[in-house]
Motif scaffolding. Structure first.
Motif, mmCIF file in Angstrom:
data_model
loop_
_atom_site.group_PDB
_atom_site.id
_atom_site.type_symbol
_atom_site.label_atom_id
_atom_site.label_comp_id
_atom_site.label_asym_id
_atom_site.label_seq_id
_atom_site.Cartn_x
_atom_site.Cartn_y
_atom_site.Cartn_z
ATOM 1 N N ASP A 262 0.838 -1.186 0.127
ATOM 2 C CA ASP A 262 -0.137 0.073 0.183
ATOM 3 C C ASP A 262 0.946 1.262 0.040
ATOM 4 N N ALA A 263 1.984 1.230 0.765
ATOM 5 C CA ALA A 263 2.819 2.307 0.694
ATOM 6 C C ALA A 263 3.377 2.583 -0.623
ATOM 7 N N GLU A 264 3.939 1.475 -1.158
ATOM 8 C CA GLU A 264 4.319 1.835 -2.761
ATOM 9 C C GLU A 264 3.424 2.302 -3.675
ATOM 10 N N LYS A 265 2.117 1.639 -3.572
ATOM 11 C CA LYS A 265 0.960 2.174 -4.322
ATOM 12 C C LYS A 265 0.917 3.693 -4.178
ATOM 13 N N VAL A 266 0.921 4.312 -2.922
ATOM 14 C CA VAL A 266 0.735 5.639 -2.724
ATOM 15 C C VAL A 266 1.724 6.564 -3.299
ATOM 16 N N LEU A 267 3.076 5.810 -3.056
ATOM 17 C CA LEU A 267 4.190 6.773 -3.630
ATOM 18 C C LEU A 267 4.459 6.797 -4.888
ATOM 19 N N THR A 268 4.060 5.638 -5.659
ATOM 20 C CA THR A 268 4.403 5.558 -6.998
ATOM 21 C C THR A 268 3.382 6.224 -7.710
ATOM 22 N N GLU A 269 2.233 6.654 -7.215
ATOM 23 C CA GLU A 269 1.163 7.158 -7.952
ATOM 24 C C GLU A 269 1.539 8.765 -7.769
ATOM 25 N N LEU A 270 2.070 9.133 -6.652
ATOM 26 C CA LEU A 270 2.666 10.650 -6.393
ATOM 27 C C LEU A 270 3.758 10.970 -7.550
ATOM 28 N N ILE A 271 4.525 9.983 -7.586
ATOM 29 C CA ILE A 271 5.666 10.084 -8.711
ATOM 30 C C ILE A 271 5.038 10.122 -10.244
ATOM 31 N N SER A 272 4.280 9.363 -10.353
ATOM 32 C CA SER A 272 3.756 9.425 -11.769
ATOM 33 C C SER A 272 2.940 10.640 -12.000
ATOM 34 N N GLN A 273 2.259 11.069 -11.074
ATOM 35 C CA GLN A 273 1.344 12.431 -11.095
ATOM 36 C C GLN A 273 2.187 13.614 -11.168
ATOM 37 N N TYR A 274 3.171 13.805 -10.496
ATOM 38 C CA TYR A 274 3.992 15.029 -10.090
ATOM 39 C C TYR A 274 5.467 14.763 -10.424
ATOM 40 N N GLY A 275 5.904 13.654 -11.056
ATOM 41 C CA GLY A 275 7.339 13.379 -11.243
ATOM 42 C C GLY A 275 8.290 13.127 -10.188
ATOM 43 N N PRO A 276 9.750 12.613 -10.215
ATOM 44 C CA PRO A 276 10.306 12.261 -9.126
ATOM 45 C C PRO A 276 10.689 13.488 -8.310
ATOM 46 N N SER A 277 10.813 13.264 -6.868
ATOM 47 C CA SER A 277 11.190 14.426 -5.965
ATOM 48 C C SER A 277 12.153 13.544 -4.939
ATOM 49 N N SER A 278 13.058 14.650 -4.464
ATOM 50 C CA SER A 278 13.907 13.794 -3.264
ATOM 51 C C SER A 278 13.074 13.515 -2.114
ATOM 52 N N GLU A 279 11.750 14.040 -1.957
ATOM 53 C CA GLU A 279 11.251 13.594 -0.765
ATOM 54 C C GLU A 279 10.203 12.276 -0.848
ATOM 55 N N THR A 280 9.651 12.241 -2.032
ATOM 56 C CA THR A 280 8.642 11.261 -2.309
ATOM 57 C C THR A 280 9.613 9.900 -2.596
ATOM 58 N N ASN A 281 10.705 10.302 -3.469
ATOM 59 C CA ASN A 281 11.742 9.007 -3.738
ATOM 60 C C ASN A 281 12.412 8.529 -2.642
ATOM 61 N N GLY A 282 12.514 9.638 -1.604
ATOM 62 C CA GLY A 282 13.229 9.175 -0.352
ATOM 63 C C GLY A 282 12.573 8.180 0.223
ATOM 64 N N ILE A 283 11.299 8.410 0.391
ATOM 65 C CA ILE A 283 10.468 7.470 1.180
ATOM 66 C C ILE A 283 10.231 6.345 0.601
ATOM 67 N N LEU A 284 10.019 6.328 -0.799
ATOM 68 C CA LEU A 284 9.712 4.946 -1.565
ATOM 69 C C LEU A 284 10.852 4.209 -1.650
ATOM 70 N N GLY A 285 12.163 5.004 -1.668
ATOM 71 C CA GLY A 285 13.354 4.384 -1.633
ATOM 72 C C GLY A 285 13.357 3.316 -0.153
ATOM 73 N N ARG A 286 12.970 4.103 0.778
ATOM 74 C CA ARG A 286 12.782 3.218 2.163
ATOM 75 C C ARG A 286 11.969 1.951 2.028
ATOM 76 N N VAL A 287 10.806 2.081 1.277
ATOM 77 C CA VAL A 287 9.985 0.994 1.323
ATOM 78 C C VAL A 287 10.779 -0.367 0.693
ATOM 79 N N TYR A 288 11.171 -0.098 -0.413
ATOM 80 C CA TYR A 288 12.195 -0.958 -1.176
ATOM 81 C C TYR A 288 13.282 -1.426 -0.306
ATOM 82 N N LYS A 289 13.891 -0.400 0.629
ATOM 83 C CA LYS A 289 14.949 -1.051 1.387
ATOM 84 C C LYS A 289 14.629 -1.812 2.532
#
Length: 442
Positions: A262-289
């Motif tokens: 669910d966390a991945e879905k929320v964050l990948t939708e944000l990146i899809s909608q607004y593009g990469p950002s240090s904050e969103t990608n930072g949190i999504l990177g933590r999910v994969y980590k």
């Protein structure tokens, strides 16, 4: 009762249009606030950071209802200019403009009367008494009701908005309520999650100022009340719950509870909608980590896949804004975990270090600045520097989960180097020190 003076300006240290760093908090505390007090007014500072930067109902009320306003145009900040436009469109007079004397102002406002102030090499104001007196005089002159809005100066038959006394009194009550609510959130946060939940239960959420709701959401995060964060975001009004920052915090909380998909879905939708950002990608990177760590004991193929996803997500976030070292340090730390260290690490490490050093010049250092430098020192095998930075980290801890997060990263480096046969017991000692429970004195 003293009239209100609304102050529109950035917070903290920010670069101006020439790239020079300005300490806006010093400008406010040393010049603006004392001048407002001397003019027998009550200051209210636009609190963008607590509202997530959104232009909300309370902001419009302040722009329209405050009898006086000061706008600092130094950085050509988009929010400040938008708010100034609203102010000029609704208030014919009593708006004072200030800016650092070296600023390059946009053409549309460069001809307007304003007060330039001088700064030293650290971006702090000088000749303070003279500028304080000058600003006090400007505010006092504004009592004469001379039009300073270019809208009302150029359009002579422009309709003037009349604000009745009842609305003014209601506005004053609302301001006093918000200030009291901010103090209450801070008090509840210091008492823990139960106190915060009790406050939430007493709120009429749809009638509560957005700044208070954001305060409460971040206070839940501070006390590690992840489920409360998730439940609270579902109760927020749609304009607030759809904010990027709120959705990022939802993804953060879901991941902390182990609801990774669910966390991945929320964050990948944000990146899809607004593009990469240090904050969103930072949190999504933590999910994969976290997924890499979760699968590391059961399936090397799956864990290696998540490790690569984490690294690439962090790199993408760092490339989106190299000024934010968080995704950069995570990327180069995880590159150490590869069977063969990712060759990109050598090139990224000095860039991340430079980003941190530049950040330190523009703000008061916080925990994450020192934590990043600590990881860089460990990665660079700089034992003596790491010991010094460890002390700096521990002196800046604000929330209990912060050193735990750093300890986990240090542990990853330790484990990877142990496998390669390195003598890194000093790294283990740093990890253990970060995990010691300490009372937060802040």
């Amino acid at each position: 009762m003293k009239p209100y003076c609304f102050v529109l300006m950035p917070f903290g240290k920010k670069p101006d249009t020439n790239g020079r760093i300005i300490d806006f908090d010093s400008v406010y505390e040393l010049i603006i606030k004392p001048a407002i007090d001397d003019a027998s007014l009550t200051p209210i500072r636009a609190d963008e950071e607590k509202s997530g930067g959104i232009i909300h109902k309370a902001m419009f009320e302040r722009l329209m209802m405050c009898e006086y306003a000061i706008a600092d145009l130094t950085t050509a900040n988009a929010n400040v200019f938008y708010e100034l436009g609203v102010r000029h469109g609704t208030r014919p007079h009593s708006t004072s403009l200030i800016f650092s004397e070296d600023s390059r102002l946009p053409f549309d406002v460069s001809s307007l009367r304003g007060l330039p102030y001088k700064l030293d090499e650290q971006g702090k104001p000088i000749e303070i008494e003279a500028y304080k007196v000058a600003l006090t005089e400007m505010l006092t002159e504004n009592r004469n009701s001379v039009d300073d809005s270019p809208v009302y100066q150029l359009i002579h038959d422009m309709p003037r908005i009349e604000i009745d006394r009842l609305k003014t009194d209601t506005f004053r009550d609302a301001v006093e309520y918000e200030e009291e609510a901010k103090r209450l959130v801070a008090s509840c946060r210091s008492q823990g999650v139960k106190s915060l939940f009790n406050m939430e239960s007493d709120l009429q959420i749809h009638d509560t100022p957005p700044a208070i709701l954001i305060d409460l959401l971040l206070s839940y995060r501070a006390v590690e009340a992840w489920q409360c964060m998730i439940d609270f975001t579902e109760k927020l009004p749609a304009p607030l719950s759809n904010m990027i920052m709120v959705r990022e915090q939802l993804g953060f909380a879901l991941n902390r509870l182990g609801i990774h998909n669910d966390a991945e879905k929320v964050l990948t939708e944000l990146i899809s909608q607004y593009g990469p950002s240090s904050e969103t990608n930072g949190i999504l990177g933590r999910v994969y980590k976290d997924l890499w760590a979760k699968h590391s004991q059961s399936s090397k193929i799956v864990s290696d896949g998540y490790l690569r996803k984490a690294i690439n997500t962090y790199v993408q976030g760092f490339e989106a804004d190299w000024r934010d070292a968080y995704p950069g340090i995570n990327a180069i730390t995880l590159m150490e975990m590869m069977e063969t260290v990712d060759p990109r690490q050598a090139g990224l490490l000095p860039i991340v270090k430079f980003a941190v050093e530049q950040r330190l010049k523009s703000k008061q250092p916080d925990y994450w600045d020192y934590a990043t430098l600590l990881e860089l020192a460990v990665l660079g095998r700089e034992r003596d520097s790491a010991q010094i930075l460890l002390g700096d980290c521990l002196a800046e801890v604000r929330e209990s989960w912060e050193p735990k997060t750093t300890a986990k990263n240090i542990s990853f480096i330790y484990q990877a180097r142990i496998k390669r046969g390195e003598d890194v017991e000093w790294v283990k000692e740093i990890e253990n020190e970060l995990l010691v429970e300490r009372k937060n004195d802040s």
